[in-house]
Design a protein around this motif. Structure first.
Motif, PDB file in Angstrom:
ATOM      1  N   GLU A  41      51.078  36.777  45.962  1.00 27.42           N
ATOM      2  CA  GLU A  41      50.224  36.500  47.360  1.00 27.42           C
ATOM      3  C   GLU A  41      48.991  35.935  46.397  1.00 27.42           C
ATOM      4  O   GLU A  41      48.392  34.751  47.402  1.00 27.42           O
ATOM      5  CB  GLU A  41      50.010  38.040  47.360  1.00 27.42           C
ATOM      6  N   THR A  59      47.322  45.632  39.851  1.00 27.25           N
ATOM      7  CA  THR A  59      47.714  46.483  40.795  1.00 27.25           C
ATOM      8  C   THR A  59      49.078  47.541  40.050  1.00 27.25           C
ATOM      9  O   THR A  59      48.998  48.338  40.582  1.00 27.25           O
ATOM     10  CB  THR A  59      48.942  45.020  41.672  1.00 27.25           C
ATOM     11  N   ALA A 149      41.784  41.654  44.783  1.00 30.88           N
ATOM     12  CA  ALA A 149      42.236  41.546  45.947  1.00 30.88           C
ATOM     13  C   ALA A 149      43.786  43.398  46.856  1.00 30.88           C
ATOM     14  O   ALA A 149      43.693  44.548  47.552  1.00 30.88           O
ATOM     15  CB  ALA A 149      41.935  41.196  47.783  1.00 30.88           C
ATOM     16  N   PRO A 150      44.101  42.552  46.334  1.00 28.76           N
ATOM     17  CA  PRO A 150      45.759  43.399  46.679  1.00 28.76           C
ATOM     18  C   PRO A 150      45.768  44.220  45.710  1.00 28.76           C
ATOM     19  O   PRO A 150      46.475  45.571  46.214  1.00 28.76           O
ATOM     20  CB  PRO A 150      46.688  42.748  45.795  1.00 28.76           C
ATOM     21  N   ILE A 152      43.226  46.731  45.105  1.00 28.94           N
ATOM     22  CA  ILE A 152      42.121  47.369  45.995  1.00 28.94           C
ATOM     23  C   ILE A 152      43.104  47.837  47.224  1.00 28.94           C
ATOM     24  O   ILE A 152      42.728  49.345  47.480  1.00 28.94           O
ATOM     25  CB  ILE A 152      40.878  46.732  46.370  1.00 28.94           C
ATOM     26  N   ARG A 153      43.697  46.843  47.872  1.00 32.30           N
ATOM     27  CA  ARG A 153      44.584  47.272  48.594  1.00 32.30           C
ATOM     28  C   ARG A 153      45.606  48.435  48.642  1.00 32.30           C
ATOM     29  O   ARG A 153      45.432  48.948  49.755  1.00 32.30           O
ATOM     30  CB  ARG A 153      44.698  45.704  49.408  1.00 32.30           C
ATOM     31  N   ALA A 154      46.058  47.939  47.767  1.00 32.31           N
ATOM     32  CA  ALA A 154      47.138  49.063  47.329  1.00 32.31           C
ATOM     33  C   ALA A 154      46.435  50.706  47.630  1.00 32.31           C
ATOM     34  O   ALA A 154      47.295  51.694  47.356  1.00 32.31           O
ATOM     35  CB  ALA A 154      47.561  48.394  46.253  1.00 32.31           C
ATOM     36  N   ARG A 156      43.996  52.076  48.419  1.00 33.51           N
ATOM     37  CA  ARG A 156      43.115  52.875  49.007  1.00 33.51           C
ATOM     38  C   ARG A 156      44.026  52.581  50.527  1.00 33.51           C
ATOM     39  O   ARG A 156      44.468  54.044  50.956  1.00 33.51           O
ATOM     40  CB  ARG A 156      42.611  51.652  50.278  1.00 33.51           C
ATOM     41  N   ASN A 157      45.153  52.060  50.288  1.00 37.23           N
ATOM     42  CA  ASN A 157      46.313  52.050  51.366  1.00 37.23           C
ATOM     43  C   ASN A 157      47.704  53.257  50.847  1.00 37.23           C
ATOM     44  O   ASN A 157      48.156  53.901  51.502  1.00 37.23           O
ATOM     45  CB  ASN A 157      47.110  50.817  51.278  1.00 37.23           C
ATOM     46  N   LYS A 200      47.347  57.548  47.454  1.00 33.10           N
ATOM     47  CA  LYS A 200      45.801  57.222  47.659  1.00 33.10           C
ATOM     48  C   LYS A 200      44.774  57.378  46.729  1.00 33.10           C
ATOM     49  O   LYS A 200      44.699  58.864  46.724  1.00 33.10           O
ATOM     50  CB  LYS A 200      45.797  57.633  49.353  1.00 33.10           C
ATOM     51  N   ALA A 205      39.798  52.059  44.122  1.00 31.88           N
ATOM     52  CA  ALA A 205      39.843  50.930  45.054  1.00 31.88           C
ATOM     53  C   ALA A 205      38.199  51.361  44.649  1.00 31.88           C
ATOM     54  O   ALA A 205      37.725  49.724  44.958  1.00 31.88           O
ATOM     55  CB  ALA A 205      40.300  51.660  46.889  1.00 31.88           C
ATOM     56  N   GLN A 209      36.115  47.728  43.219  1.00 36.17           N
ATOM     57  CA  GLN A 209      35.218  46.734  43.659  1.00 36.17           C
ATOM     58  C   GLN A 209      34.245  46.596  43.154  1.00 36.17           C
ATOM     59  O   GLN A 209      34.277  45.652  43.123  1.00 36.17           O
ATOM     60  CB  GLN A 209      35.519  47.792  45.247  1.00 36.17           C
TER      61      GLN A 209
END
Ligand code: DON
Length: 554
Positions: A41, A59, A149-150, A152-154, A156-157, A200, A205, A209
């Motif tokens: 990405e 990640t 960003a990826p 942080i997304r991982a 959170r999700n 999670k 995250a 951030q």
């Protein structure tokens, strides 16, 4: 069009154009599919290999919490194609300033079991956050916030629990239960979560951030730092504000060696990897490995390993604290001395060479390899040491702390979790980096280059060696990661091996030569390889079948 012109120009000038100057594809091999995708990405967003390395590291910190993380450290070996710069970013943890030589010993001088492994006192000052900021700012093209960003997304999700996650969590269950914040995140009702359960990490995250927004200050100063410091203190740890102020990333010149027309570029101290790897190859250069029987080959490789690990035990440590005679150790003359002591017929008992080290290998700690289309590359090995590190998480931070302090020698002659013993060079001192075996490596030849590395404690070096030898003998990426492994590390005086690496017949012969052997029940290592074959103008990548990783081209 540019390629056609270049080809014409080369033809006109009589230059050899058979070797491609830029790889036709980018490639990423990591220990987790989500991290490999994150790297792709970042490349697709216009990032280079260094941006991708930041994204992949962060990640992996999220999806492989038992292996590495922003509560830990690592080594990032970089090659920048534009000016051929090669440098190792040293984000290794440091001993806290309040650390002392005997801090893991009781009043009688006995090493207290577990003290350097479980809980807040086992944690060194993390280096990974500072290293990621440094790599993004100095070598990247994208803002840090984009590369993070990826991850942080991982966080959170969430990510799915795999069989390997369950094995690691089961192994560390007791220690994880002692840290309520860690248990809350990594366990379910204080037990190993079932397959497919989503982990999670909202606190992590937020911490990532903060790093994305404020750079270094987002971790080493302000709210996160306060929470880390007070959490560590109330759990019996010894971190202070000054430790965070003083933590510095080091740029180090890689160890360079030559082996049969190949250039070996690998990790310098405070890793022992590059020095040991080059020493072994220097010793082996005398032998025509390809013309030896497989038995002779195993024997001389083992004898070379034995000698390089003896050097490791005696001389290797943090170069900012002790004089490590790197030049002498990787000199061909030093290898020649070792060669003279090798018999082709008999094993050399380790105790006849002097004193020192045992180990167990595994697949916590992590490695990834990246090549971008400009030819930039990264080999990085990152760690929080033991599975789930110290298992301690300061409340509110989401940061699982390392137990890298165990890589120091707590007392001369007393082995650490990998059975390694050390001497003065690796004794604990305030602000000192603990000795590592992590060996991110490039092998560069006429044909092309290989980018490789693996976790596995003290067996890292011999895994990289065997795969590297394979590369120089024509193995492709897939064959390199699959190669059955054997290992010798001076002490204990034993060959450890995966059953497919040594046949029963070979075992009998090796025993007759005086070798002691131990077949391992579990496979070990988790190697990630990227190869750019310049002659064939082809890129390939492979992830160790022993792990859960993924290699992709882009
Ligand atoms: O730096 C080192 O050498 C160790 N902390 C690495 C630990 C490791 O590879 C664990 N994997 N099995």
């Amino acid at each position: 069009m540019r390629h056609i012109y270049t080809a014409w120009l080369c033809f006109a000038l009589g230059v050899n154009i058979s070797a491609a100057s830029q790889p036709p594809q980018a490639a990423i091999a990591t220990a987790h599919p989500v991290a490999t995708e994150a790297g792709l990405e970042i490349l697709a967003a216009g990032g280079n290999a260094f941006d991708a390395a930041v994204g992949v590291s962060a990640t992996l910190a999220v999806v492989e919490p038992y292996s590495s993380g922003i509560g830990g450290g690592g080594f990032w070996l970089l090659h920048r194609e534009a000016d051929s710069l090669q440098v190792m970013i040293d984000g290794r943890e440091k001993a806290p300033l309040a650390a002392s030589r005997t801090m893991y010993q009781d009043a009688k001088g006995k090493v207290v079991p577990g003290l350097s492994v479980d809980g807040a006192l086992a944690a060194g000052i993390p280096g990974e956050p500072a290293a990621l900021v440094h790599i993004a700012e100095t070598y990247g093209k994208l803002p840090l916030s984009r590369s993070l960003a990826p991850a942080i997304r991982a966080a959170r999700n969430g990510f799915k629990v795999t069989p390997h996650y369950r094995r690691m969590a089961k192994f560390r269950l007791k220690a994880l239960r002692t840290s309520p914040a860690a248990a809350e995140v990594f366990l379910l009702h204080n037990a190993v979560p079932p397959l497919g359960h989503h982990i999670k990490q909202p606190d992590l995250a937020n911490t990532l951030q903060a790093l994305a927004n404020q750079g270094r200050a987002g971790f080493y100063q302000g709210k996160v730092a306060k929470q880390l410091l007070s959490g560590v203190k109330s759990a019996g740890g010894i971190w202070g504000v000054q430790d965070f102020e003083q933590y510095e990333v080091m740029e180090r010149t890689p160890v360079n060696g030559k082996y049969r027309g190949y250039r070996i570029v690998s990790a310098p101290p405070p890793s022992s990897g590059g020095v040991a790897l080059v020493t072994i190859l220097n010793i082996l250069e005398k032998y025509r490995l390809k013309s030896l029987t497989s038995l002779q080959r195993q024997h001389v490789i083992v004898e070379a390993m034995r000698r390089a690990y003896r050097d490791r035990a005696e001389y290797l440590g943090d170069p900012d604290f002790v004089d490590v005679p790197v030049k002498q150790l990787i000199d061909k003359n030093h290898a020649a001395q070792w060669q003279r002591s090798i018999s082709l017929k008999q094993a050399t008992p380790s105790n006849s060479l002097g004193q020192v080290a045992d180990t167990s290998g595994g697949n916590h700690t992590t490695h990834f390899s990246i090549l971008d289309k400009a030819g930039n590359r990264v080999a990085a090995t990152l760690s929080i040491n033991y599975p789930f590190g110290s298992c301690f998480m300061p409340p509110g931070t989401g940061v699982l702390l390392n137990d890298e302090m165990d890589d120091f020698s707590a007392k001369p002659g007393v082995p650490n979790v990998y059975g390694l013993v050390g001497a003065e060079a690796n004794a604990i001192a305030p602000g000192k980096r603990m000795l590592s075996s992590m060996s991110p490596t490039f092998i560069e030849g006429q044909q092309g280059i290989a980018i490789l590395g693996t976790p596995g404690g003290s067996r890292i070096i011999t895994m990289v060696l065997l795969a590297g030898l394979g590369y120089t003998e024509g193995l492709d990426a897939e064959a390199m990661v699959r190669l059955p492994r054997f290992h010798h590390q001076y002490l204990p005086d034993k060959i450890f091996y995966e059953p497919e690496a040594i046949s029963d017949q070979q075992r009998t012969h090796l025993q007759a030569m005086g070798h002691e052997l131990k077949a391992l029940q579990q496979p070990y290592g988790n190697m990630q390889v990227v190869i750019w074959d310049k002659q064939a103008n082809r890129v390939s990548a492979a992830s160790d079948p022993r792990g859960e990783g993924k290699a992709l081209l882009h």
